[in-house]
Design an enzyme around this catalytic site. Sequence first.
Site, mmCIF file in Angstrom:
data_model
loop_
_atom_site.group_PDB
_atom_site.id
_atom_site.type_symbol
_atom_site.label_atom_id
_atom_site.label_comp_id
_atom_site.label_asym_id
_atom_site.label_seq_id
_atom_site.Cartn_x
_atom_site.Cartn_y
_atom_site.Cartn_z
ATOM 1 N NE ARG A 1 56.686 35.295 57.621
ATOM 2 C CZ ARG A 1 56.380 36.398 56.999
ATOM 3 N NH1 ARG A 1 57.172 37.436 57.061
ATOM 4 N NH2 ARG A 1 55.279 36.485 56.303
ATOM 5 N NE ARG B 1 50.380 36.524 62.027
ATOM 6 C CZ ARG B 1 49.446 36.777 61.159
ATOM 7 N NH1 ARG B 1 48.290 37.260 61.577
ATOM 8 N NH2 ARG B 1 49.640 36.559 59.875
ATOM 9 N NE ARG C 1 48.237 16.590 46.235
ATOM 10 C CZ ARG C 1 47.888 15.349 46.505
ATOM 11 N NH1 ARG C 1 48.399 14.337 45.790
ATOM 12 N NH2 ARG C 1 47.031 15.075 47.464
ATOM 13 N NE ARG D 1 40.943 25.830 50.907
ATOM 14 C CZ ARG D 1 41.581 26.884 50.429
ATOM 15 N NH1 ARG D 1 41.950 27.859 51.239
ATOM 16 N NH2 ARG D 1 41.863 26.994 49.154
ATOM 17 C CD GLU E 1 40.216 23.773 48.508
ATOM 18 O OE1 GLU E 1 39.464 24.760 48.720
ATOM 19 O OE2 GLU E 1 41.448 23.879 48.433
ATOM 20 C CE1 TYR F 1 48.898 29.335 44.855
ATOM 21 C CE2 TYR F 1 50.366 30.877 45.967
ATOM 22 C CZ TYR F 1 49.086 30.456 45.644
ATOM 23 O OH TYR F 1 48.003 31.155 46.075
ATOM 24 C CG ASP G 1 49.559 34.575 46.755
ATOM 25 O OD1 ASP G 1 48.702 33.679 46.636
ATOM 26 O OD2 ASP G 1 50.177 34.785 47.809
#
Length: 370
Positions: free
Chosen positions: A175, A179, A251, A281, A302, A350, A352
């Site tokens: 999507r 915002r 990865r 990051r 990282e 993946y 969460d």
Amino acid sequence: MNTPQHIGMAGAGLSCAVIARELAEAGHRVTVFDTRAHVAGNCHTERDAKSGVLLHVYGPHIFHTDDEEVWTLVNRYMPFKPYVNRVKATTGGRVYSLPINLLTINQFFGKTFSPSEARAFIESRADRSITEPQSFEEQALRFIGRELYEAFFKGYTLKQWDVDPKRLPASILKRLPVRFNYDDNYFFHRFQGMPEDGYTTMVQRMLDHPNISVHLGEALAATDAKRFDHVYWSGPLDGYFGFDEGRLPYRTLDFERFEGEGDVQGCAVMNYTDASVPYTRITEHKHFAPWESNAHSVCYREFSRACRPGDIPYYPVHLTEGDLLLQRYQARANAERGVTFVGRLGTYRYMDMDVTIRAALDVARAALRG
Ligand SMILES: Cc1cc2nc3c(=O)[nH]c(=O)nc-3n(C[C@H](O)[C@H](O)[C@H](O)COP(=O)(O)OP(=O)(O)OC[C@H]3O[C@@H](n4cnc5c(N)ncnc54)[C@H](O)[C@@H]3O)c2cc1C
């Protein structure tokens, strides 16, 4: 599963810990193995001996979910403290707010847009000549136009996946990644927080049951499966079959630790989205536990790279070319008797933490019913 059984588990991460607890409470005997010296798998947290900072050893883990049962379950083992994930990004020598929101747009383009003005502006930048986006790049260009795509997505994606964004599937960006208000909460979920004393203590408590025994620093081999009435395998899917069809692409991450005094970067997560910066990051771990106070600070730079034998597999790589190798392994896994493949490595996707826990609950309950 009417009569008590002896169940083996490859892995002491969230997947197997949740299944182990469900089965143990139903009266089954569960033996859990993990090759690592700790439980909790990749969400493992430990206190840094020098600074006392609670470290997210395999990368930052923020818990967020809409699943009330999962939220209640994790809080049963460890109270969660309120935590809102707010990420910043450095690009072109400036710092912006992520995910791209009205502040990001106004700062990036030097404007003072209202929400509706910003929406109209972004639509005017979007590439509407792309009607059926096939790749991640086309999808991003169609949604947000070239300037924002190149500043915030292109370099970061290249570093993260080492793949031209043209070869990544459009489905990654489901999507509009923007915002049109000042909401910079990274997640949309109703529940979000951090376990007060870390994930590892939480998982230790899950596994603390008279019917569960835990063997750390010990692998469960595929050939050991026969010793048990059933095995749950949260290790790599291709590893179960000895990688005999080839290795599924992953990865891996390298973390370069550095320390500082006080507040080093002022936030928990700073993304570096330019391709010219080699890391993706920097995370400053004390900010993941804002209720604690530490004079010293520990940060991780990282770096992402291709996973080689012996590395920790982190992210499965799904390319537009399709996953023929995965399909072959999946067909063999489905045909395997006495073994259920679970979790992020066992199902090669993946997930969460909340999705992992939900999937584990469903697997355990289906087993108990059947
Ligand atoms: C960098 C990174 C950041 C993440 N951040 C978030 C986040 O912010 N929020 C979120 O909700 N989720 C996050 N996740 C996802 C989260 O890590 C997973 O949902 C969770 O770790 C999955 O748990 P698991 O038990 O399936 O797998 P794992 O945690 O990988 O556990 C599997 C365990 O099995 C062990 N094992 C493997 N093979 C064997 C064997 N043969 N015998 C014995 N042991 C074996 C491994 O050593 C490992 O400890 C992140 C993931 C990554 C990679």
